[in-house]
Design an enzyme around this catalytic site. Sequence first.
Site, PDB file in Angstrom:
ATOM      1  N   GLU A 109      -0.796   0.285   3.225  1.00  0.00           N
ATOM      2  CA  GLU A 109       0.413  -0.507   3.002  1.00  0.00           C
ATOM      3  C   GLU A 109       0.820  -1.284   4.248  1.00  0.00           C
ATOM      4  OE1 GLU A 109       3.199   2.390   1.410  1.00  0.00           O
ATOM      5  OE2 GLU A 109       2.429   2.092  -0.611  1.00  0.00           O
ATOM      6  N   ASP A 137       1.313   7.889  -6.850  1.00  0.00           N
ATOM      7  CA  ASP A 137       2.388   7.935  -5.864  1.00  0.00           C
ATOM      8  C   ASP A 137       3.587   8.713  -6.376  1.00  0.00           C
ATOM      9  OD1 ASP A 137       3.723   7.466  -3.530  1.00  0.00           O
ATOM     10  OD2 ASP A 137       4.363   5.450  -4.054  1.00  0.00           O
ATOM     11  N   GLU A 171      12.154  10.078  -4.920  1.00  0.00           N
ATOM     12  CA  GLU A 171      11.976   8.625  -5.035  1.00  0.00           C
ATOM     13  C   GLU A 171      11.838   8.176  -6.484  1.00  0.00           C
ATOM     14  OE1 GLU A 171       8.677   7.140  -2.786  1.00  0.00           O
ATOM     15  OE2 GLU A 171       8.888   5.097  -3.527  1.00  0.00           O
TER      16      GLU A 171
END
Lengths: 645, 645
Positions: free
Chosen positions: A260, A339, A367
Amino acid sequence: MEAFRPLGERRTLIRGSGPLVETVHGEVAWACGVFGGEVVREGSDDAGYDLVLDVVADGAWGDEGFAYGREGGRTTVTASGQRGLLYGLFHVVRLGGTAFQEDRPREGHRPAVALRMLDHWDNVDVHPVMGQVERGYAGGSLFWRDGRARGELERVRAYGRLLAACGINAVCVNNVNVHASEARLLTDRLGEVADLAAMLRPYGVRTHLSVTFAAPVVLGGLPTADPLDEAVRQWWSGAAARVYAAIPDFGGFVVKADSEGQPGPFTYGRSHADGANMLASALAPHGGTVHWRAFVYDHRQDWRDRSTDRARAAYDHFAPLDGEFADNAVLQVKHGPMDFQVREPVSPVFGAMPRTRLAVEVQATQEYTGQQRHVCWLGPMWSEVLRFRPAGEEGSAVGELAGGGLVAVSNVGDDPYWTGHPLAQANLYTFGRLAWQPSADPLRVLDEWIALTFPSAPKRLTEGLRPLLRGSWRTYEKYTAPLGVGFMVQPGHHYGPSVDGYEYSPWGTYHFADRDGIGVDRSAATGTGYAAQYAAPWAGVYESPATCPDELLLFFHHVPYAHVLHSGKTVIQHVYDTRFEGVEEVEEARRVWASLADLVGAERHARVAERYEEQVRGAREWRDQVNSYFLRKSGVPDARGRPIW
Amino acid sequence: MEAFRPLGERRTLIRGSGPLVETVHGEVAWACGVFGGEVVREGSDDAGYDLVLDVVADGAWGDEGFAYGREGGRTTVTASGQRGLLYGLFHVVRLGGTAFQEDRPREGHRPAVALRMLDHWDNVDVHPVMGQVERGYAGGSLFWRDGRARGELERVRAYGRLLAACGINAVCVNNVNVHASEARLLTDRLGEVADLAAMLRPYGVRTHLSVTFAAPVVLGGLPTADPLDEAVRQWWSGAAARVYAAIPDFGGFVVKADSEGQPGPFTYGRSHADGANMLASALAPHGGTVHWRAFVYDHRQDWRDRSTDRARAAYDHFAPLDGEFADNAVLQVKHGPMDFQVREPVSPVFGAMPRTRLAVEVQATQEYTGQQRHVCWLGPMWSEVLRFRPAGEEGSAVGELAGGGLVAVSNVGDDPYWTGHPLAQANLYTFGRLAWQPSADPLRVLDEWIALTFPSAPKRLTEGLRPLLRGSWRTYEKYTAPLGVGFMVQPGHHYGPSVDGYEYSPWGTYHFADRDGIGVDRSAATGTGYAAQYAAPWAGVYESPATCPDELLLFFHHVPYAHVLHSGKTVIQHVYDTRFEGVEEVEEARRVWASLADLVGAERHARVAERYEEQVRGAREWRDQVNSYFLRKSGVPDARGRPIW
């Protein structure tokens, strides 16, 4: 009924020396100050004591283990090391009154996993998009504020105490995305890390640091960060030596490289083993470990390109490197291939790298699971991962394969309840306890947490809370992304639904829903081949929709809406039914919580009640958006005729 | 061929006095300094001069008009006021050499619209989300930086000059969303506004200020901002008086009230006429005007609620108030009912409030039209709006109904090219010229801009640029949101495609696409009734898909994908075809621009070339996402078999 002394009159003997024994003494002394009783240091005779905490340096229980037993009116904890004594004390605390009431033959306790770690994604500088804590939902950082060390060291010490009580023994104090200021924690701002380490050390918690792979360039002024360059290697050796001079029990480095946008060895045509081993070699003389994250994938994927499959990436990048990593290099692997979604298969990497020390990374910070505004106790999900056997029933479980440790992304911040949502503490506690014993029954751990958090709870509270937390993960799954499809969240912040939010993005996270069907074909026969990354029996199980478990169906297969699940329902009806059920379950949980108002402190009750309001609102929004989306696309009405907008 | 003096020998006579005559003199003197020639002040005899610029205070041409003519080798500009002289000078500049070569009988020029205004959405403080300039794509603000007045006053003066050359005579210097620091521009920070006004004044540009309706509370410490409260009215009167003491030619206030979270009269149970008139009354003694924005709608709409239609909001809120607004209150109405989409019908408010001074608000800043990374010359769109006749062919055009002025949201910032994309200057210029003469042919205006911007352009450049700009709006429409459906943009920043980006949002901006069809039924018979807000003939035209123009079909009707347009194509095939055509047109434009490299300065050429790269990338992304979305949803393949992902 056996005779035993009441709480206020108990006498404790502590034998042993060293800083953690002092911590144990301080804890007991504190308790005596509050409840009464007496604590004595040293002494050869156990007679007259209710509790004996003893360090016997015979190595029998390892550095962190201890033996516990009660006989003849005396409870004893025997440890081979100071940490073991501390964990033994917390074991007594967990048992509560029964530790002084019930005889029990001497039994050994040792952590199954040596490294039980929390990674803080805390930034030093407030990041313009991600803020002080990336993916943090519990206020600010305990360590950093507005570019500076926060300096509230007593609070850090209290945090260390909390962690030790959960069994956690390592903390990484900064975000894996290492920006400019954070990079300098390794060098001229090392003192700030040392201050934190000094506060965590008395509770047996070692400090780790996220570093940037580009450090030799950005901090050292070298022209390269090539891991095979001698000057680079020397720079890292020097940096590591300086860290250990300041923090003798420093744990090691955490590295997100070539991921990333973070720099990594690919820049220099080197492998990830080259990169990790270079850092491992810098740390080795001091006993440190490098945690090298396996989260490497193409985040600039073209959504038009159906041959690239992000799920394959960790295996494709790392499995060929098995056996190449140094002994003190740990490959830190996310539990699933994507993820931290509410439902993913277990990463195939765990079955593919027998000659590598692997750590399992889970995400305590919610998240994708409600951001600590929704109740989502993740114990059952983590337990499923840890008990998964990549080679089938005869093989080892992931929890046994995790020789490199268990790591959770922290869900803690400067919130008065530590975790924003008071009930999200259960995730922190459960993580610590599962890290200690991955085979533990998560429901038993949950009961422990309830008993410790509400120590004098009447049965009505306990029995109200238990189902409300137990089912919360499956409830969350029901109203969000169905059948393992994942994502469908709002881009960026990842809160709330957006079915197509990531559908035409470069992130590799697609569901491919069209008017006929949905899901990603990851079979070997007709799809991306991801299913073949598993060993038998899983490769076969996942390969066919006929054997693939319902809850992962859309992760592995693209199927028509009329496809009939093992449950007997069609996919589309499952979508509708679970959305409606999920909302009903949240509404019921809200009702139950409301009914407990007289049993919970007013402030805590109000905090949770307010979040249940948001959860109900959010769950309805998920239900309605997902249902409307699929009704519009499939044209298939709900068999039960409920309102879909 | 007539004899005329070459540029370097021309003699100019200027008669008249006052600050703007000084400006005119300065301009001519500057030109003489560059090109040669001579300028003389006063003198009764015109003989021997090539150009006579004369102020004759007879009122014949109004404050801003002028007469222009050439006879006997002498060009004359006669104005009744100083501003007229300035505009006359710029008229001569526009004519260039021909002003000194071709005889022309004396002809009058007067602006059709008295107020020609740019609203800057510039923030004083950098807004955490919106930045220094809300929806700004041309760098920072010319006026403000990081919470302070920028202080580069010469640049502000140069900006005033640019505006005057376009015919613009008013500027609002701060964002309609008035935050804490911006509010204080009205009171203790008024001096900063006065500094700007002093720089704009020499070019005939009056300064306006966006104010918060809550000013009496947040600045004045009053307990209320109720427009009928006497103390509130006095506070505003005092505030206005202080503004005029500092800025004698101050234009007035701009107000966004009860809109997207801004405070307004609804809080006190008062009407928008009450609110506007209260401010009008404070401004009236000084000759000021309040611009009250009609952009009032429910931005917290429930997407499930299909009866609420945001398009209806301005009419529903304001049409009943027709006749209630004070003479110096102007209702500022966005040109379409939604929000500056690439294609909207003209707002029905323009046909519904004959007894109210209306201003038309357009958006020069390309929020939804490519953000100055895509070429999108909006002249034809604005011209269509201004020439639209709400009561049919016999009635007045919107440009004639805009007694309150023409207003554009500015596309200018501190970028060296003023507008980020050098070709976006064409929008600024076209706006000014259409505001002067709403019936003007936009293509002629475009040619003017090209001639002025590339003064010595060979034919190849002119003929290259012309089609590239002329068609750019329709090209942009082709590859973005089809048939008037609007939006389909990424939420928040509004750049790039996201077909469902606003579909399940509270913003009232939906397309309702399902597997069978798409569009919003706004008919009176079966829909939201929006179509009935128009007078005849438009109510009838829009009511039926049979008569509704293709380009607005999905704005007014929900139709099956197989619906056949007037063009003979089905809706779905139109979606595919226009997406492919749009991309091809951008690719061709990029090619044309590349071919002009030898004719444009290297830096400017590179800037535009780089933006064409992004435009091509962006157009392809639009094409592919929109096509994939509708193929997946409709199941109808492209008749021409082109690749859809």
